[in-house]
Write a protein that holds these residues in place. Sequence first.
Motif, short mmCIF file in Angstrom:
data_model
loop_
_atom_site.label_atom_id
_atom_site.label_comp_id
_atom_site.label_asym_id
_atom_site.label_seq_id
_atom_site.Cartn_x
_atom_site.Cartn_y
_atom_site.Cartn_z
N THR A 13 0.84 -1.20 0.00
CA THR A 13 0.00 0.00 0.00
C THR A 13 0.88 1.25 0.00
O THR A 13 1.83 1.33 0.78
CB THR A 13 -0.92 0.02 1.24
N TYR A 14 0.55 2.20 -0.85
CA TYR A 14 1.23 3.48 -0.88
C TYR A 14 0.22 4.61 -0.62
O TYR A 14 -0.95 4.51 -0.99
CB TYR A 14 1.88 3.75 -2.24
N THR A 15 0.70 5.69 0.00
CA THR A 15 -0.06 6.93 0.03
C THR A 15 0.63 7.94 -0.89
O THR A 15 1.87 8.00 -0.95
CB THR A 15 -0.17 7.53 1.44
N MET A 28 -4.20 10.26 -1.86
CA MET A 28 -4.67 9.01 -2.43
C MET A 28 -4.03 7.83 -1.74
O MET A 28 -2.83 7.84 -1.42
CB MET A 28 -4.36 8.97 -3.93
N THR A 29 -4.81 6.80 -1.46
CA THR A 29 -4.31 5.51 -0.99
C THR A 29 -4.38 4.53 -2.14
O THR A 29 -5.43 4.34 -2.75
CB THR A 29 -5.13 4.99 0.20
N LEU A 30 -3.25 3.91 -2.43
CA LEU A 30 -3.10 3.11 -3.63
C LEU A 30 -2.67 1.69 -3.26
O LEU A 30 -1.63 1.50 -2.61
CB LEU A 30 -2.05 3.75 -4.55
N GLY A 31 -3.47 0.69 -3.62
CA GLY A 31 -3.07 -0.71 -3.46
C GLY A 31 -2.34 -1.17 -4.70
O GLY A 31 -2.85 -1.02 -5.82
N MET A 55 -2.72 -1.52 -10.05
CA MET A 55 -2.89 -0.44 -9.07
C MET A 55 -4.37 -0.10 -8.90
O MET A 55 -5.04 0.26 -9.87
CB MET A 55 -2.10 0.79 -9.52
N HIS A 56 -4.86 -0.23 -7.68
CA HIS A 56 -6.25 0.10 -7.34
C HIS A 56 -6.28 1.36 -6.47
O HIS A 56 -5.55 1.44 -5.48
CB HIS A 56 -6.93 -1.03 -6.57
N VAL A 57 -7.12 2.32 -6.85
CA VAL A 57 -7.32 3.50 -6.01
C VAL A 57 -8.32 3.14 -4.92
O VAL A 57 -9.51 2.95 -5.19
CB VAL A 57 -7.84 4.69 -6.84
N ALA A 70 2.35 -3.92 4.06
CA ALA A 70 1.89 -4.99 3.19
C ALA A 70 0.37 -5.07 3.26
O ALA A 70 -0.23 -4.82 4.28
CB ALA A 70 2.52 -6.33 3.60
N MET A 71 -0.26 -5.42 2.15
CA MET A 71 -1.71 -5.52 2.10
C MET A 71 -2.19 -6.78 2.81
O MET A 71 -1.49 -7.76 2.90
CB MET A 71 -2.17 -5.53 0.64
#
Length: 277
Positions: A40-42, A66-69, A83-85, A276-277
Amino acid sequence: MRPRLPSLALACLTLTACALGGPPSPPGLTYGVPTETQVTYTVEERSDMDIDAEGQSMQARGSSSMTLGVAFTESTEGVTVTMHVRELQATLSNPMGSQSADQEGIEGPVVITLDRTGEVTLVEEPEVTGTVAQFFQSPRLAYGFFPKLPGRAAGAGDSWTDTLSFEGTPGGNEIKATSVLDYVIEGDTVVDGRSLVKIAFEGTVDQSGRGQVTGMDFTQNLSGTTSGWFLWDLQRRLFVESRSDGDLRGSMEVSAAPFPLALRVRQQGHVRLEDAM
Protein backbone atom coordinates in the motif's frame (compact mmCIF):
# COMPACT_ATOMS: atom_id res chain seq x y z
CA MET A 1 5.16 12.49 -9.01
CA ARG A 2 5.38 14.18 -11.76
CA PRO A 3 4.27 17.24 -12.40
CA ARG A 4 3.07 15.77 -10.88
CA LEU A 5 6.60 14.88 -10.49
CA PRO A 6 6.52 11.55 -11.47
CA SER A 7 5.69 9.89 -8.39
CA LEU A 8 8.84 6.76 -8.26
CA ALA A 9 9.49 3.04 -7.53
CA LEU A 10 12.34 0.52 -8.07
CA ALA A 11 13.08 -3.18 -8.03
CA CYS A 12 16.53 -4.76 -7.77
CA LEU A 13 18.06 -8.06 -8.92
CA THR A 14 20.92 -9.17 -6.63
CA LEU A 15 23.78 -10.90 -8.40
CA THR A 16 25.63 -13.60 -6.46
CA ALA A 17 29.33 -14.38 -6.48
CA CYS A 18 30.61 -16.94 -8.97
CA ALA A 19 31.32 -20.54 -8.00
CA LEU A 20 35.04 -19.78 -7.64
CA GLY A 21 34.30 -17.53 -4.65
CA GLY A 22 35.20 -13.92 -4.05
CA PRO A 23 33.10 -10.93 -2.97
CA PRO A 24 29.47 -10.64 -4.13
CA SER A 25 28.82 -8.65 -7.27
CA PRO A 26 27.15 -5.25 -6.77
CA PRO A 27 23.34 -5.36 -6.99
CA GLY A 28 21.85 -4.53 -10.35
CA LEU A 29 19.25 -1.79 -10.61
CA THR A 30 16.63 -3.58 -12.67
CA TYR A 31 12.92 -4.30 -12.34
CA GLY A 32 11.69 -7.58 -10.88
CA VAL A 33 8.96 -8.92 -8.60
CA PRO A 34 9.63 -7.62 -5.04
CA THR A 35 9.67 -9.80 -1.94
CA GLU A 36 6.32 -8.31 -0.85
CA THR A 37 4.04 -8.66 -3.85
CA GLN A 38 1.09 -6.67 -2.45
CA VAL A 39 1.70 -3.31 -0.78
CA THR A 40 0.00 0.00 0.00
CA TYR A 41 1.23 3.48 -0.88
CA THR A 42 -0.06 6.93 0.03
CA VAL A 43 0.34 9.66 -2.59
CA GLU A 44 0.00 13.33 -1.62
CA GLU A 45 0.16 16.21 -4.09
CA ARG A 46 -0.24 19.97 -3.91
CA SER A 47 -0.32 22.58 -6.68
CA ASP A 48 -0.16 26.35 -6.15
CA MET A 49 -1.15 28.25 -9.30
CA ASP A 50 -0.52 31.95 -9.87
CA ILE A 51 -2.56 33.39 -12.75
CA ASP A 52 -1.81 36.75 -14.39
CA ALA A 53 -4.80 38.12 -16.32
CA GLU A 54 -3.18 41.15 -18.00
CA GLY A 55 -1.94 42.57 -14.72
CA GLN A 56 -4.68 41.22 -12.48
CA SER A 57 -3.31 38.49 -10.22
CA MET A 58 -5.37 35.47 -9.19
CA GLN A 59 -4.53 32.28 -7.32
CA ALA A 60 -5.81 28.72 -7.50
CA ARG A 61 -4.96 25.85 -5.20
CA GLY A 62 -5.23 22.12 -5.74
CA SER A 63 -4.47 19.22 -3.42
CA SER A 64 -5.07 15.49 -3.33
CA SER A 65 -4.43 12.53 -1.03
CA MET A 66 -4.67 9.01 -2.43
CA THR A 67 -4.31 5.51 -0.99
CA LEU A 68 -3.10 3.11 -3.63
CA GLY A 69 -3.07 -0.71 -3.46
CA VAL A 70 -0.29 -2.10 -5.66
CA ALA A 71 0.21 -5.76 -6.64
CA PHE A 72 3.20 -7.21 -8.54
CA THR A 73 3.22 -10.43 -10.59
CA GLU A 74 5.74 -11.95 -12.96
CA SER A 75 4.97 -11.71 -16.66
CA THR A 76 6.65 -12.45 -19.97
CA GLU A 77 7.43 -8.72 -20.32
CA GLY A 78 9.00 -8.64 -16.84
CA VAL A 79 6.55 -7.44 -14.19
CA THR A 80 2.82 -6.78 -14.30
CA VAL A 81 1.71 -4.08 -11.86
CA THR A 82 -1.94 -3.67 -10.87
CA MET A 83 -2.89 -0.44 -9.07
CA HIS A 84 -6.25 0.10 -7.34
CA VAL A 85 -7.32 3.50 -6.01
CA ARG A 86 -8.72 2.66 -2.58
CA GLU A 87 -9.29 6.20 -1.35
CA LEU A 88 -9.03 9.65 -2.91
CA GLN A 89 -9.72 13.12 -1.54
CA ALA A 90 -9.09 15.96 -3.99
CA THR A 91 -9.97 19.66 -4.03
CA LEU A 92 -9.49 22.59 -6.42
CA SER A 93 -10.29 26.17 -5.49
CA ASN A 94 -10.09 29.34 -7.60
CA PRO A 95 -11.69 32.82 -7.57
CA MET A 96 -14.76 31.46 -9.38
CA GLY A 97 -15.47 28.66 -6.90
CA SER A 98 -14.23 25.27 -5.75
CA GLN A 99 -14.68 21.60 -6.52
CA SER A 100 -13.93 18.38 -4.69
CA ALA A 101 -14.04 14.68 -5.47
CA ASP A 102 -13.37 11.28 -3.95
CA GLN A 103 -12.76 7.80 -5.35
CA GLU A 104 -16.39 7.35 -6.41
CA GLY A 105 -16.47 7.21 -10.18
CA ILE A 106 -13.20 5.26 -10.56
CA GLU A 107 -14.15 1.73 -11.64
CA GLY A 108 -11.34 -0.77 -12.15
CA PRO A 109 -7.54 -0.75 -11.83
CA VAL A 110 -4.63 0.76 -13.72
CA VAL A 111 -2.61 -2.17 -15.09
CA ILE A 112 0.86 -1.80 -16.62
CA THR A 113 3.83 -3.95 -17.48
CA LEU A 114 7.47 -3.04 -16.82
CA ASP A 115 10.46 -4.51 -18.61
CA ARG A 116 13.95 -4.83 -17.09
CA THR A 117 14.69 -1.10 -17.49
CA GLY A 118 11.23 0.11 -16.47
CA GLU A 119 9.76 0.75 -19.91
CA VAL A 120 6.00 1.08 -19.32
CA THR A 121 3.24 -0.49 -21.37
CA LEU A 122 -0.24 0.62 -20.34
CA VAL A 123 -2.46 -2.48 -20.42
CA GLU A 124 -5.71 -1.38 -18.76
CA GLU A 125 -7.29 1.84 -17.53
CA PRO A 126 -10.25 2.26 -15.18
CA GLU A 127 -13.52 3.79 -16.27
CA VAL A 128 -13.61 7.29 -14.77
CA THR A 129 -16.87 9.22 -14.63
CA GLY A 130 -18.26 12.26 -12.85
CA THR A 131 -16.33 15.04 -11.12
CA VAL A 132 -13.35 12.83 -10.28
CA ALA A 133 -12.42 12.80 -13.99
CA GLN A 134 -11.13 16.36 -13.53
CA PHE A 135 -8.68 15.19 -10.84
CA PHE A 136 -7.60 11.63 -11.64
CA GLN A 137 -5.61 10.93 -14.81
CA SER A 138 -4.67 7.27 -15.18
CA PRO A 139 -1.91 7.87 -17.81
CA ARG A 140 -0.05 10.10 -15.34
CA LEU A 141 -0.22 7.39 -12.69
CA ALA A 142 0.77 4.67 -15.15
CA TYR A 143 3.76 6.45 -16.65
CA GLY A 144 4.75 8.65 -13.71
CA PHE A 145 4.93 6.27 -10.76
CA PHE A 146 7.96 4.20 -11.82
CA PRO A 147 11.30 5.55 -13.10
CA LYS A 148 13.48 3.95 -15.73
CA LEU A 149 16.56 2.22 -14.32
CA PRO A 150 20.05 1.65 -15.74
CA GLY A 151 19.51 -2.13 -15.95
CA ARG A 152 23.01 -2.79 -14.61
CA ALA A 153 25.00 -2.84 -11.40
CA ALA A 154 25.37 0.66 -9.95
CA GLY A 155 26.82 2.25 -6.82
CA ALA A 156 27.25 5.63 -5.13
CA GLY A 157 28.02 8.35 -7.68
CA ASP A 158 26.66 6.45 -10.67
CA SER A 159 24.11 8.26 -12.81
CA TRP A 160 21.72 7.71 -15.71
CA THR A 161 19.14 9.64 -17.73
CA ASP A 162 15.44 8.91 -18.29
CA THR A 163 13.48 10.41 -21.19
CA LEU A 164 9.74 9.86 -20.90
CA SER A 165 6.94 10.88 -23.26
CA PHE A 166 3.27 9.95 -23.09
CA GLU A 167 -0.15 11.19 -24.08
CA GLY A 168 -3.74 10.20 -23.36
CA THR A 169 -7.37 11.28 -23.16
CA PRO A 170 -8.49 10.63 -19.56
CA GLY A 171 -12.03 11.80 -18.85
CA GLY A 172 -12.27 13.16 -22.40
CA ASN A 173 -9.43 15.67 -21.81
CA GLU A 174 -6.26 15.51 -23.89
CA ILE A 175 -2.91 15.45 -22.07
CA LYS A 176 0.66 15.21 -23.35
CA ALA A 177 3.89 15.29 -21.35
CA THR A 178 7.64 14.89 -21.87
CA SER A 179 10.28 14.83 -19.15
CA VAL A 180 14.05 14.39 -19.19
CA LEU A 181 15.42 13.41 -15.77
CA ASP A 182 19.00 12.88 -14.60
CA TYR A 183 19.42 10.45 -11.68
CA VAL A 184 22.42 10.01 -9.37
CA ILE A 185 22.93 7.55 -6.52
CA GLU A 186 23.84 9.58 -3.43
CA GLY A 187 24.57 6.57 -1.20
CA ASP A 188 23.06 4.69 1.73
CA THR A 189 20.88 6.04 4.53
CA VAL A 190 19.23 4.37 7.55
CA VAL A 191 15.48 4.84 8.19
CA ASP A 192 13.71 2.98 11.02
CA GLY A 193 16.65 0.61 11.29
CA ARG A 194 16.67 -0.29 7.58
CA SER A 195 19.51 0.50 5.20
CA LEU A 196 18.10 2.23 2.13
CA VAL A 197 19.60 3.59 -1.09
CA LYS A 198 18.98 7.30 -1.72
CA ILE A 199 18.76 8.45 -5.34
CA ALA A 200 18.39 12.12 -6.32
CA PHE A 201 16.94 13.41 -9.59
CA GLU A 202 16.45 16.66 -11.47
CA GLY A 203 15.37 17.62 -14.94
CA THR A 204 12.94 19.39 -17.25
CA VAL A 205 9.23 18.93 -17.95
CA ASP A 206 7.00 20.00 -20.85
CA GLN A 207 3.28 19.34 -20.68
CA SER A 208 0.11 20.42 -22.42
CA GLY A 209 -3.60 19.81 -22.01
CA ARG A 210 -6.94 20.52 -23.64
CA GLY A 211 -10.47 19.88 -22.45
CA GLN A 212 -12.87 21.08 -19.76
CA VAL A 213 -12.41 21.98 -16.09
CA THR A 214 -15.00 23.48 -13.73
CA GLY A 215 -17.36 23.76 -16.71
CA MET A 216 -14.98 25.78 -18.92
CA ASP A 217 -13.09 24.82 -22.08
CA PHE A 218 -9.34 25.25 -21.70
CA THR A 219 -5.97 24.76 -23.39
CA GLN A 220 -2.74 24.86 -21.41
CA ASN A 221 1.01 24.70 -22.13
CA LEU A 222 3.63 24.54 -19.38
CA SER A 223 7.41 24.05 -19.19
CA GLY A 224 9.80 24.05 -16.25
CA THR A 225 11.98 22.08 -13.88
CA THR A 226 11.55 19.31 -11.34
CA SER A 227 13.81 17.82 -8.67
CA GLY A 228 13.68 15.49 -5.70
CA TRP A 229 14.82 12.15 -4.30
CA PHE A 230 13.59 8.66 -3.54
CA LEU A 231 14.55 5.78 -1.23
CA TRP A 232 14.88 2.15 -2.24
CA ASP A 233 14.99 -0.94 0.02
CA LEU A 234 17.49 -3.41 -1.46
CA GLN A 235 16.46 -6.30 0.80
CA ARG A 236 12.73 -6.05 0.11
CA ARG A 237 13.29 -4.69 -3.42
CA LEU A 238 10.70 -1.98 -2.81
CA PHE A 239 10.39 1.74 -3.39
CA VAL A 240 9.94 3.24 0.09
CA GLU A 241 9.48 7.01 -0.19
CA SER A 242 9.94 10.00 -2.50
CA ARG A 243 9.62 13.77 -2.44
CA SER A 244 9.51 16.04 -5.48
CA ASP A 245 9.19 19.74 -6.29
CA GLY A 246 8.29 21.30 -9.63
CA ASP A 247 8.18 24.85 -10.94
CA LEU A 248 6.42 25.32 -14.29
CA ARG A 249 5.51 28.42 -16.30
CA GLY A 250 3.38 28.91 -19.37
CA SER A 251 -0.03 30.05 -20.54
CA MET A 252 -3.65 28.98 -20.44
CA GLU A 253 -6.66 29.90 -22.53
CA VAL A 254 -10.16 29.45 -21.07
CA SER A 255 -13.54 30.08 -22.63
CA ALA A 256 -14.43 32.60 -19.90
CA ALA A 257 -11.44 34.87 -20.65
CA PRO A 258 -11.02 36.94 -23.85
CA PHE A 259 -7.19 36.70 -23.74
CA PRO A 260 -4.49 34.14 -22.78
CA LEU A 261 -3.57 33.92 -19.10
CA ALA A 262 0.02 33.75 -17.92
CA LEU A 263 0.42 30.83 -15.52
CA ARG A 264 2.94 29.64 -12.94
CA VAL A 265 2.45 26.29 -11.21
CA ARG A 266 4.50 25.15 -8.20
CA GLN A 267 4.03 21.51 -7.32
CA GLN A 268 4.95 19.28 -4.40
CA GLY A 269 4.62 15.51 -4.23
CA HIS A 270 5.16 12.91 -1.52
CA VAL A 271 4.85 9.14 -1.96
CA ARG A 272 5.26 6.73 0.98
CA LEU A 273 5.12 2.96 1.37
CA GLU A 274 2.70 2.15 4.21
CA ASP A 275 2.58 -1.62 4.75
CA ALA A 276 1.89 -4.99 3.19
CA MET A 277 -1.71 -5.52 2.10
